[in-house]
Design a protein around this motif. Sequence first.
Motif, PDB file in Angstrom:
ATOM      1  N   PRO A 213       0.996  -1.100   0.024  1.00 48.67           N
ATOM      2  CA  PRO A 213       0.032  -0.177   0.001  1.00 48.67           C
ATOM      3  C   PRO A 213       0.924   1.278  -0.094  1.00 48.67           C
ATOM      4  O   PRO A 213       1.984   1.324   0.339  1.00 48.67           O
ATOM      5  N   ASN A 214       0.237   2.323  -0.333  1.00 52.14           N
ATOM      6  CA  ASN A 214       0.816   3.601  -0.719  1.00 52.14           C
ATOM      7  C   ASN A 214       1.374   4.324   0.787  1.00 52.14           C
ATOM      8  O   ASN A 214       2.161   5.099   0.967  1.00 52.14           O
ATOM      9  N   TYR A 222      -6.578  -2.402   8.518  1.00 50.39           N
ATOM     10  CA  TYR A 222      -6.411  -3.278   7.050  1.00 50.39           C
ATOM     11  C   TYR A 222      -5.874  -4.407   7.201  1.00 50.39           C
ATOM     12  O   TYR A 222      -5.661  -5.113   6.147  1.00 50.39           O
ATOM     13  N   VAL A 226      -5.087  -6.604   2.783  1.00 56.95           N
ATOM     14  CA  VAL A 226      -4.076  -6.062   1.975  1.00 56.95           C
ATOM     15  C   VAL A 226      -2.727  -6.933   2.058  1.00 56.95           C
ATOM     16  O   VAL A 226      -2.588  -7.777   3.140  1.00 56.95           O
ATOM     17  N   SER A 324       4.231  -0.098   4.591  1.00 56.49           N
ATOM     18  CA  SER A 324       4.071   0.259   3.096  1.00 56.49           C
ATOM     19  C   SER A 324       5.076  -0.762   2.376  1.00 56.49           C
ATOM     20  O   SER A 324       5.292  -0.959   1.280  1.00 56.49           O
TER      21      SER A 324
END
Length: 462
Positions: A213-214, A222, A226, A324
């Motif tokens: 993720p960014n 989350y 993810v 990230s």
Amino acid sequence: MQDPKEYISQHKDRFINELIELLKIPSISANSAFSEATHQTAKAVANSLKKVGCDVVEICETPGYPIVYAHKMIDPNLPTVLVYGHYDVQPPDPLNLWDSPPFEPVIKKTTLHPEGAIFARGACDDKGQMYMHVKALEYMIANQKLPCNVKFMIEGEEEIGSANLAWYVARNQDKLSNDVILISDTGMIANDIPSITTGLRGLSYVEVEVTGPNRDLHSGLYGGAVANPINILSKMIASLHDDNNHITVKGFYDKVEKLTKAERDKMGEAPFSLEYYKKALDIDAVYGEKGYTTNERSSIRPTLDVNGIWGGYTGEGAKTVIASKAYAKISMRLVPHQDWEEITALFKAHFESISPAGVTVKVTPHHGGQGYVTPIDSIGYRAAEKAYEKTFEKTPIPQRSGGSIPIVALFEQELKSKTILMGFGLDSDAIHSPNEHFGIWNYLKGIETIPYFYEYFVEMKK
Ligand code: BES
Ligand code: MN
Ligand code: MN
């Protein structure tokens, strides 16, 4: 005129003290905070070469740390020995694991070094071993025993890949021309089992980055939904070896040199105690590629190892976070016929191909180099063998090492000469580790043995 042994016994305290002074300068090439000290070390090495009687001593600037070049030419018709070594050292971290500060050398006795060893970063790798050559030259010049020409090339970037040396060598082929290259930057089996290193492994060193993720995410909000870059990276790394500890990178073994049974049997004759090996490392079992012995795994077989891995939260206490990004540094040790650039490309293609949806991966090559194997029937090898026979009263065993000095293959390519690896360290001297040390006996034995190499080499060359 004195023989090396007599001269050394008269000057031994000074030889030790000079090395101690050199070891006090923290020439850590990897860390720019030590830039001034690293430059200062080059000057100290240059001064030592001037002092023993070289006619030409230069500090050759490069875009990085300088190369110290020196020579003593006595007759253009005589052979020339080129000595290579490095004055830079590995970072000493972690400092808290040292029993005494890395740049405040102390002499202590150990089981393997009952006559004492100098503890300091660089003691064995490579200041102590490089300086043996300076003192051997002092002996030869002071006693009119230098039988040929000698050139020195001592660099300050070996521990970070020798990039500027490669550039320098390619541009100075005439200046560096020689009949044999002599290096003391390896080890031997034991003080009573001398050996000469006949092989070095190649190296490909890469860094990988996995991005999910960014931004860093709350691992509750989350988590589970993810791709977690650290989980993914761990999985990808785990998949790089199969159940037999073979490396799974496609094409990795295609060019690996296959030794005959006879060659492997010969290797197996070298003295080795698995019990002692395990005990020295406090491990209850060795681990490695199925079908090979410990000695083979660490010399004639290629490897893939994570050298560092990081990402996410590693500070005090707990922080619930999905990072990230995740990173790892990976080294692959290579054997003859594997080309490091080809292996780097194979790794990159493989690593990208196993990356699952939900993350992106980036592979950045750092540095590398080819492996090296030296024949044991060359004049250089035979002269070294005879020199050890003279001072150790035993025939040295030829042995391939697992370590790398990538510039050696380049020397052969650019300067067309063979390298003889006369290393006097022990594996237990803890190079690159806390409490690195170098036996005083080893240091003095090196100084004693080197002049005989010159004598026999010139004799056999006639
Ligand atoms: N002197 C070592 C290499 C070595 C040590 C070879 C013992 C054989 C036996 C050298 O300074 C070194 O550490 N080389 C690096 C590679 C370099 C490109 C950073 C290595 O082997 O990790
Ligand atoms: Mn070294
Ligand atoms: Mn090193």
